[in-house]
Motif scaffolding. Structure first.
Motif, short mmCIF file in Angstrom:
data_model
loop_
_atom_site.label_atom_id
_atom_site.label_comp_id
_atom_site.label_asym_id
_atom_site.label_seq_id
_atom_site.Cartn_x
_atom_site.Cartn_y
_atom_site.Cartn_z
N VAL A 163 0.82 -1.34 0.04
CA VAL A 163 -0.01 0.27 0.15
C VAL A 163 0.75 1.07 -0.07
O VAL A 163 1.84 1.05 0.68
CB VAL A 163 -1.04 -0.18 1.28
N PRO A 164 0.67 2.28 -0.68
CA PRO A 164 1.51 3.55 -0.57
C PRO A 164 1.39 4.19 0.54
O PRO A 164 0.50 4.06 1.55
CB PRO A 164 0.66 4.49 -1.68
N ASP A 165 2.51 5.04 0.83
CA ASP A 165 2.69 5.59 2.13
C ASP A 165 1.99 6.94 2.21
O ASP A 165 2.20 7.72 1.23
CB ASP A 165 4.36 5.82 2.46
N LEU A 166 1.65 7.25 3.42
CA LEU A 166 0.80 8.31 3.80
C LEU A 166 1.77 9.60 3.65
O LEU A 166 1.22 10.76 3.66
CB LEU A 166 0.32 8.20 5.26
N ALA A 167 3.36 9.22 3.79
CA ALA A 167 4.09 10.39 3.72
C ALA A 167 4.32 11.08 2.61
O ALA A 167 4.80 12.15 2.26
CB ALA A 167 5.49 10.05 4.27
N CYS A 185 -6.27 2.07 3.44
CA CYS A 185 -6.09 0.54 3.58
C CYS A 185 -4.79 0.43 4.36
O CYS A 185 -4.70 -0.61 5.26
CB CYS A 185 -6.37 -0.09 2.19
N GLY A 186 -3.86 1.12 4.30
CA GLY A 186 -2.58 0.98 4.90
C GLY A 186 -2.53 1.28 6.37
O GLY A 186 -1.94 0.86 7.13
N GLU A 217 3.72 12.87 8.43
CA GLU A 217 3.88 11.47 9.29
C GLU A 217 3.80 10.41 8.14
O GLU A 217 3.11 10.64 7.19
CB GLU A 217 3.02 11.50 10.24
N CYS A 218 4.53 9.16 8.47
CA CYS A 218 4.33 8.02 7.59
C CYS A 218 3.16 7.14 8.12
O CYS A 218 2.67 7.29 9.11
CB CYS A 218 5.75 7.44 7.49
N THR A 219 2.92 6.23 7.08
CA THR A 219 1.64 5.36 7.40
C THR A 219 2.15 4.43 8.68
O THR A 219 1.13 4.32 9.61
CB THR A 219 1.57 4.50 6.23
N ALA A 220 3.25 4.34 8.91
CA ALA A 220 3.50 3.40 9.95
C ALA A 220 3.40 4.07 11.38
O ALA A 220 2.79 3.38 12.18
CB ALA A 220 5.10 2.73 9.96
N VAL A 221 3.70 5.28 11.46
CA VAL A 221 3.46 5.95 12.70
C VAL A 221 1.98 6.08 12.99
O VAL A 221 1.38 6.06 14.04
CB VAL A 221 4.25 7.65 12.46
N VAL A 222 0.99 6.63 12.04
CA VAL A 222 -0.05 6.70 12.10
C VAL A 222 -0.89 5.39 12.19
O VAL A 222 -1.62 5.46 13.05
CB VAL A 222 -1.08 7.53 10.84
#
Length: 505
Positions: A190-194, A234-235, A405-410
């Motif tokens: 999935v693409p990253d929120l960053a 989705c991420g 922020e990146c996906t992993a943090v959120v």
């Protein structure tokens, strides 16, 4: 007269019924072949496929009266997955193969004229039905072994040709019992929120939507990141549990979209149909028994409708029942099918038809803008918990000092909030705040009057409906979970009410 029987499965949506296939082979009378039990056209043609396959395997076709009956007779039967069961019933009825191994065995597969066994759709839900009915083993097409081994508690045998099944029935050979090479469960990248620049309000709304399972509407000019944000939802969602993964994979199997070597689908699906899709493609439908639509293929995931105002009122209003009930019931002449459709809806739309990059450049009269956004009806918007206005991207936003922020943090914050909600609702069986009925929030988990005073005022002046008030309470609980609080306060309720600001849409 010799009467033998085999077993198959009839699918109705993702639900199945065990079908008894009886073969009555009479010694006298003119040679004939009858198939009864409400077969559809494809199943009626199975008579010719089965006869040719048996003869091309150098087996004798009985020169007598053959009657094949599918029971329960009152249920319509459709598809080509009955071919192998019909062929084995005829061979057993003609005493060409011993019948003892057919006891407790369910058979799936379409027969080619030369006896090859071709893959069939819907194998996963059909095997789940056979297991619930107490069947001990199943014979499936060799190409479908990976899908079949996703079901525990039933012995799975693979066959590539009718000759292999005949040899197995005569105890002259074995079928493929070994599972295919280990296939990892499908986890899509999935693409990253960053990657999304700016849009702090929209990013926060996306996080709240992921934490509570809420529906989301984004309104803004083109190029502001509406589609990018939707693709990253989705991420933020947790991986599917095994039961949820079985539900999602079963729908893909019925739709014929499951690759032959696929494992369980562990990532929440993301479905983004084009705005020109029909109501049948959105909700489900088609000739004969209806196939799953976009809302069902998005089950346990995200349904993204870009340019929502271009869809038209009929298609948008068709979503209302699925949003409320989490399933789609399609009534047809032969019965009613049920497909699960518990998804998160993300709507994106421009604020007007001309859709300029800057709102000040809009040339649309006020009545045109109102008519355009009016395609999103009040009853539909009432079911959308979060509404956010997108900001135009500016140079200052792009070159801000701190990176987004990146996906992993959120995702970590979302996971903590979901864990708190799951623990709170564990005794009731709910997983997310959006699943909690309004009466429960108002009675068993009622907030003090000081916290809901603003909500009561909004109800009094008609700013929101009773349904909207319940949804505000659900969002308030989600905001409290993200804030690490055990109970929402007045600020959480006010923030939830602000998300429903009608000026956005």
């Amino acid at each position: 007269m010799v009467l033998r029987r085999t077993w198959a499965v009839a699918l109705f949506g993702v639900d199945g019924v065990l079908v008894e296939v009886e073969a009555d082979v009479r010694k006298g009378g003119l040679p004939s072949l009858q198939l009864v039990g409400l077969p559809d056209t494809a199943l009626q043609e199975a008579k010719n496929r089965v006869r040719a396959a048996i003869q091309n395997c150098r087996e004798d076709w009985p020169a007598s009266c053959v009657t094949l009956a599918l029971s329960p007779a009152a249920l319509p039967k459709a598809g080509t997955s009955y071919d192998l069961a019909l062929a084995c019933a005829v061979l057993a009825g003609a005493e060409l193969v011993p019948p003892h191994r057919l006891t407790g065995t369910v058979l799936f597969g379409e027969l080619a004229l030369d006896g090859r066994i071709r893959p069939v759709t819907g194998l996963l839900p059909a095997l789940l039905t056979a297991r619930r009915a107490g069947m001990a083993r199943a014979i499936v097409p060799a190409d479908c072994l990976a899908e079949a081994h996703l079901v525990d508690g039933i012995e799975v045998l693979g066959a590539a040709h009718l000759r292999e099944v005949v040899a197995w029935l005569r105890e002259l050979g074995d079928l493929d019992r070994s599972p295919p090479p280990t296939t990892a469960d499908q986890e899509e990248d999935v693409p990253d929120l960053a990657d999304v620049l700016g849009q702090p309000e929209a990013r926060w709304a996306l996080e709240v939507a992921a934490a509570g399972g809420h529906h989301l509407l984004m309104v803004g000019p083109p190029g502001t990141g509406k589609t990018m944000l939707a693709k990253r939802l989705c991420g933020l969602l947790p991986p599917l549990t095994r039961q949820e993964a079985l539900e999602v994979t079963a729908i893909r199997s019925v739709a014929g979209d499951l690759p032959a070597s696929a494992g369980l689908i562990r990532t929440p699906p993301f479905v983004a149909p084009h705005s020109s899709l029909s109501i049948s493609a959105l909700i489900g439908g088609g000739t004969g028994w209806a196939r799953p639509g976009a809302v069902s293929r998005a089950h346990r995931g995200v349904l993204f409708l870009d340019e929502a105002c271009e869809l038209g009122p009929k298609r948008l209003e068709a979503l209302r029942t699925a949003l409320e009930e989490g399933e789609v019931r399609l009534a047809r002449r032969d019965g009613t099918l049920r497909y699960p459709a518990r998804f998160q809806l993300v709507l994106a739309t421009n604020p007007c038809p001309c859709a300029p990059a800057r709102e000040v450049d809009c040339q649309c009269p006020p009545q045109v803008r109102r008519r355009y956004l009016g395609k999103l009806s009040g009853p539909l918007l009432d079911r959308v918990d979060l509404r956010v206005r997108m900001r135009p991207i500016t140079a200052m936003t792009v070159h801000s000092g701190a990176g987004p922020e990146c996906t992993a943090v959120v995702r970590e914050r979302v996971a903590d909030a979901r864990a708190a909600a799951r623990e709170r609702w564990a005794d009731h069986g709910w997983q997310t705040n959006t699943e909690v009925p309004g009466p429960v929030l108002r009675r068993e988990f009622a907030l003090p009057g000081s916290s809901t005073a603003l909500l009561d005022r909004a109800l009094e002046v008609g700013a929101i409906t009773a349904r909207g008030a319940d949804r505000c309470l659900r969002v308030a609980w989600t905001l409290a979970d993200l804030d690490g609080r055990t109970v929402p306060d007045a600020e959480h309720v006010a923030a939830a009410l602000e998300f429903r600001d009608r000026r956005v849409a």
